[in-house]
Design an enzyme around this catalytic site. Structure first.
Site, mmCIF file in Angstrom:
data_model
loop_
_atom_site.group_PDB
_atom_site.id
_atom_site.type_symbol
_atom_site.label_atom_id
_atom_site.label_comp_id
_atom_site.label_asym_id
_atom_site.label_seq_id
_atom_site.Cartn_x
_atom_site.Cartn_y
_atom_site.Cartn_z
ATOM 1 N N ARG A 14 3.465 -91.388 29.142
ATOM 2 C CA ARG A 14 3.186 -89.953 29.141
ATOM 3 C C ARG A 14 2.572 -89.529 27.808
ATOM 4 O O ARG A 14 1.383 -89.306 27.699
ATOM 5 C CB ARG A 14 4.469 -89.168 29.440
ATOM 6 C CG ARG A 14 4.223 -87.729 29.933
ATOM 7 C CD ARG A 14 3.986 -86.723 28.808
ATOM 8 N NE ARG A 14 5.130 -86.583 27.924
ATOM 9 C CZ ARG A 14 5.115 -85.835 26.827
ATOM 10 N NH1 ARG A 14 4.017 -85.180 26.463
ATOM 11 N NH2 ARG A 14 6.175 -85.767 26.037
ATOM 12 N N GLU A 144 9.562 -77.348 22.703
ATOM 13 C CA GLU A 144 8.281 -77.657 22.048
ATOM 14 C C GLU A 144 8.140 -76.869 20.748
ATOM 15 O O GLU A 144 8.464 -75.682 20.682
ATOM 16 C CB GLU A 144 7.133 -77.322 23.000
ATOM 17 C CG GLU A 144 5.769 -77.736 22.463
ATOM 18 C CD GLU A 144 4.635 -77.315 23.381
ATOM 19 O OE1 GLU A 144 3.540 -77.886 23.246
ATOM 20 O OE2 GLU A 144 4.842 -76.420 24.231
#
Length: 511
Positions: A14, A144
């Site tokens: 990923r 994030e």
């Protein structure tokens, strides 16, 4: 002191695929996933991002189908987004049961990228988590830009955590998204998180922009992280992520932590990812680089003979490799003695001295000398009649033409008998090797070694219109052979390297 267990998540498929120029085909993703799960025994693998493409979903399906057959489906994870039902449905349709939900870990990202208030974002997250759980999908949450969140807006981070810590999220994953942190900051921020939420499972996800990804990962473990995110060969966006091999050995050797990783498979998975990604591993990359278990200085070889004086815990056998002793101008007699010993060649002290002088002379000219070259050097220096080659090239023709596949016709002599074959290939050398493979299979009923790596270069110090140097690495039933050819023509240089390899094997068969 209780041994600490650290969970390893590998994100090669990923985050690693975000390396510039890297895009794995679905079957390549499956092959890498198989090795990570089955051979390397990684705790978790992050294999893709939801809603990217049909090819991405096909790769997820293939990996999940395989993981289910070996009872490890819960180890496969896919990145999802705060987008209502869409990511959850995409992930479920791919057969995956774990979603890594990407939320905003800094107020700046929440307000400026999403254009939402913290309460609005929290509400959106909670709805996605509730829907995922209703569909049988467990959720881990990425915050994030968490590093900037702790630096600039810690109250926002705590607000998010307070609202979500009891929502059924299994792990909270804390990324240094822009790679801005140093180990002291990691320790400070991580300890604050652990102090506020002592019963929560925290992962750390490092980026390597300041070359601190490994150091920051270890600082996180020291401060309470239960899991670390890594990639094979340190692949990843910009400067990459924390390399799996480096994180593993430092956890084990420096912190005496426990992981599930099978270390002697680290080199094999590194080579596979190197091949599929097209991103070469630096020769001096710790653990997995070509040169890291090669002693160059003669004094080091001498010390190894005297109770491993120049070795540490990073012994090559631990990683499925072996120690080599380089041949060059700094080799000295100890390095050469080591190589001669491995080849079973016995020389007098005077003969060793003369061979050493010859190798030093070649090293001064920046020639590469491999162990396989050593018998030829011995024969040349000592003026022995070199044993006649058992495998000889009688003649060959290679051709290429517009609109046609390159072809080769080859005649060889093996142990006094001549054989001939023709083949086409993707290039002139490929056609040449296919013709040889046909001869070995049809007439000798033998397998032909597999070509693992093919490197062409101008010999250091040479000119582009002079000689080219071809170094080929072969796999002969699990054993590595590296041979070298030097010629003005690239194909001819490769052919010389090939016949060196064939004669090495043939001589061994007749011993």
């Amino acid at each position: 002191m209780k041994t600490r267990f650290v969970e390893i998540l590998d994100s090669t498929l990923r985050d690693g695929e975000q390396t510039n120029g890297v895009s794995f085909l679905p079957h390549e993703k499956l092959m890498i996933a198989r090795m990570l799960l089955r051979d390397l025994n990684v705790d978790r693998i992050e294999v893709g991002s939801a809603r990217v493409s049909d090819g991405e979903q096909e790769a997820v399906r293939m990996i999940c189908r395989y993981a289910r057959t070996i009872g490890r489906l819960e180890r496969v994870e896919v990145l999802g987004f705060v987008d209502g039902h869409r990511s959850v449905d995409w992930i479920k349709d791919g057969g995956c049961t774990v979603m890594n939900l990407l939320a905003k870990g800094s107020l700046k990202h929440c307000r400026q990228q999403l254009g939402k208030t913290p309460d609005e974002h929290i509400g959106d997250i909670r709805r996605v988590v509730a829907y995922a759980r209703s569909q049988g999908i467990s959720v881990n949450l990425y915050l994030e830009d968490w590093s900037n969140g702790m630096k600039d807006s810690p109250e926002y981070v705590y607000q998010l955590m307070d609202a979500l810590v009891d929502s059924g999220i299994r792990r909270f994953m804390l990324p240094d998204t822009l790679g801005i942190m140093n180990p002291l900051q990691v320790i400070e921020y991580f300890r604050k998180m652990v102090k506020h939420y002592p019963d929560t499972h925290f992962d750390f996800h490092a980026h390597n922009d300041y070359d601190l990804a490994v150091s920051n990962s270890l600082a996180a473990v020291l401060s309470g992280a239960r899991g670390l995110h890594v990639t094979v060969n340190g692949l990843g966006e910009r400067c990459g992520n924390a390399p799996l091999s480096s994180v593993q050995v430092i956890l084990k050797d420096q912190f005496h932590a426990q992981t599930s990783i099978v270390e002697d498979k680290l080199n094999a998975v590194s080579r596979m990812v190197e091949s599929y990604s097209g991103i070469a591993v630096a020769p001096n990359q710790p653990i997995i680089g070509d040169n890291v278990f090669t002693q160059v200085a003669g004094v080091h070889a001498d010390g190894d003979n005297k109770d491993r004086l120049y070795q540490n815990e990073l012994v090559p056998e631990r990683f499925g490799r072996r120690r080599e002793y380089a041949l060059g101008k700094t080799s000295g007699k100890a390095n050469i003695a080591k190589n001669l010993e491995e080849l079973g060649l016995e020389l007098t002290p005077e003969q060793q001295r003369r061979v050493t002088e010859r190798i030093t002379e070649l090293g001064d000219k920046k020639e590469i000398v491999t162990q396989e070259d050593l018998p030829y050097i011995v024969s040349d220096v000592l003026k022995h009649d070199a044993p006649e080659d058992k495998v000889k090239l009688v003649s060959y023709v290679v051709s290429t033409a517009y609109g046609l596949k390159p072809g080769a016709n080859v005649k060889v002599e093996i142990n006094g008998r001549q054989y001939e074959a023709g083949a086409t290939g993707d290039g002139q050398y490929d056609a040449f090797v296919k013709a040889l493979r046909f001869i070995y299979r049809k007439y000798l009923d033998r397998t032909f070694p597999i070509l693992q790596n093919y490197a062409v270069s101008i010999p250091p110090g040479g000119r582009t219109d002079a000689l080219v140097q071809t170094v080929i690495t072969w796999n002969d039933n699990g054993r590595q052979l590296r041979t070298r050819g030097l010629d003005a023509d690239q194909t001819e240089a490769a052919i010389k390297a090939t016949f060196k390899m064939l004669n090495i094997i043939e001589n061994e068969l007749t011993l």
